[in-house]
Design an enzyme around this catalytic site. Structure first.
Site, PDB file in Angstrom:
ATOM      1  N   THR A 168       3.723 -23.888 -73.851  1.00  0.00           N
ATOM      2  CA  THR A 168       3.874 -25.291 -74.225  1.00  0.00           C
ATOM      3  C   THR A 168       3.688 -25.425 -75.731  1.00  0.00           C
ATOM      4  OG1 THR A 168       3.018 -27.542 -73.869  1.00  0.00           O
ATOM      5  CG2 THR A 168       1.420 -25.762 -73.746  1.00  0.00           C
ATOM      6  N   HIS A 212     -10.517 -17.993 -65.079  1.00  0.00           N
ATOM      7  CA  HIS A 212     -11.547 -16.965 -65.223  1.00  0.00           C
ATOM      8  C   HIS A 212     -11.873 -16.288 -63.885  1.00  0.00           C
ATOM      9  CE1 HIS A 212     -14.345 -14.701 -67.366  1.00  0.00           C
ATOM     10  NE2 HIS A 212     -15.309 -15.570 -67.596  1.00  0.00           N
TER      11      HIS A 212
END
Length: 423
Positions: A341, A394
């Site tokens: 993006t 994560h």
């Protein structure tokens, strides 16, 4: 009558919203001509007519939610209309030569057929409320008493839309003790407010972004890139690139190629979680975030690892143009493995991009800005610098992998010749 039904939209999409009726009752419709535009979670779809005819009835209003397979309109067949005219002509010809009794019988048969057709569509006063066949069928399936269904039809006819609304909300609507929320009213401070209903796509974007933040262990790491080498390369090669490819050489193709190279070294960033399994993708379909009129969409550049700079630039321009004109198909938006993006086109200096689930990583580019950079212990130069951000899940991507991935991006953009040697 020809029934217009909501078509199969996609494997994961079972409903849509009527965005706008492109034809109104009484309008003639040619075969293949669009009748209504449906808004889904991802794209807008125009529903065409399978045959030519005249639009007789709309069974859903703009803004209504409709299910796949639901009848939303009816057409009178164009061929049927032609047959009626031909029959009438024959009857008139026969009338001139036939005796009066035969003519009377013909009129009686015709009138009986009209009554029969009317009874197929509307119940008589002694049989209960007036309703379309589709509405009666839906009421039977849902166990709804038609006499309890409310309708706004001028002749009191109940249609599918009325039955669906009755099923969704109870008929009696007790007045709320609070002030009614009708038109926007000035607040006590003297300021005006405007209440705007969220589009289906905006609702989907909102729910998915919240879902990602609630389900993923999202972290973001940052770095900065000296864009001097890439900008110099673009300046040297731009004229020949345009001549060879008929498009400009932009920054996005460099970052796409660099991302693919980095993903090959760090495969867990090109993956997704399914239950208690990690699915590593061995292909590289890169999503490019585009700001469209109805909200952010992420069309996908397929097999970016097998395309050259010119092919990638053409794909991005083509997809962005389709997005801005609401022409993206479901195949353009599904199956991406990683997303890029670029908030820099709007002047963003630094931001934290949100994951595009079920993907586990997204790269954020930002505006290029001249900043004083220490070249060595004695030299400072103004360099065109860009902050980049990598948000990652994560749960399966560790900090070491994320930082290393972003470092690979930085190295390849600052020395773009490296991209020539990437497989």
């Amino acid at each position: 009558m020809i029934e217009i039904k909501v078509p199969e939209l996609a494997e994961s999409i079972t409903e849509g919203t009527v965005a706008s009726w492109l034809k109104q009752p009484g309008d003639h419709v040619e075969k293949g001509e669009a009748i209504v535009e449906l808004e889904t979670d991802k794209v807008n779809i125009e529903v065409p007519a399978d045959e030519s005819g005249t639009l007789e009835e709309q069974l859903a209003g703009e803004g209504d939610t409709v299910q796949v397979g639901q009848v939303i309109a009816r057409l009178s067949s164009g061929s049927a209309g032609g047959t009626a005219v031909a029959t009438k002509t024959k009857t008139e010809a026969a009338t001139e030569a036939a005796p009066a009794p035969a003519e009377t019988k013909t009129e009686e048969v015709g009138e009986a057929k009209k009554v029969e057709r009317r009874e197929e569509h509307v119940a008589s006063p002694g049989k209960g409320p007036i309703a379309t066949p589709a509405a009666r069928k839906l009421a039977r399936e849902r166990g709804i008493d038609l006499s309890a269904v409310q309708t706004n039809d001028p002749i009191g006819r109940i249609n599918v839309h009325d039955v669906s609304n009755h099923n969704a909300t109870p008929a009696p609507k007790p007045e709320a003790p609070k002030a009614p929320v009708a038109a926007p009213q000035p607040v006590a401070s003297g300021k005006d407010e405007e209440r705007i209903k969220m589009t289906r796509r905006r609702q989907t974007i909102a729910s998915r972004l919240v879902e990602v933040q609630q389900t993923a262990a999202m972290l973001t790491t940052f770095n900065e890139i000296d864009m001097t080498a890439v900008m110099a390369l673009r300046k040297r090669r731009q004229e020949k690139f345009i001549k060879d490819n008929d498009v400009k050489l932009g920054f996005m193709s460099f970052f796409t190629k660099a991302a693919v190279a980095a993903l090959k070294r760090m495969p867990y960033l090109n993956a997704e979680i399914q239950g208690n399994e990690i699915v590593l993708k061995k292909y590289y379909d890169i999503g490019i975030a585009v700001s469209a009129p109805d909200g952010l969409v992420v069309p996908v550049v397929r097999e970016a690892d097998r395309k050259n700079f010119g092919e990638i630039e053409k794909d991005i321009i083509h997809l962005a143009d389709k997005a801005r004109n609401n022409k993206l198909g479901l195949s353009d938006l599904t199956g991406g493995t990683f997303t890029i993006t670029n908030g820099g086109v709007f002047g963003s200096l630094l931001s934290t991009p949100i994951l595009n689930g079920p993907q586990v990583a997204i790269l954020g580019m930002h505006t290029i800005q001249l900043r004083p950079i220490a070249i060595d212990a004695e030299t400072i130069e103004n360099r065109p610098m860009m902050y980049v951000a990598l948000s990652y899940d994560h749960r399966i991507v560790d900090g070491r992998e994320a930082v290393t991935f972003l470092k690979h991006i930085k190295d390849m953009i600052e020395d773009p010749e490296q991209l020539l040697f990437e497989a």
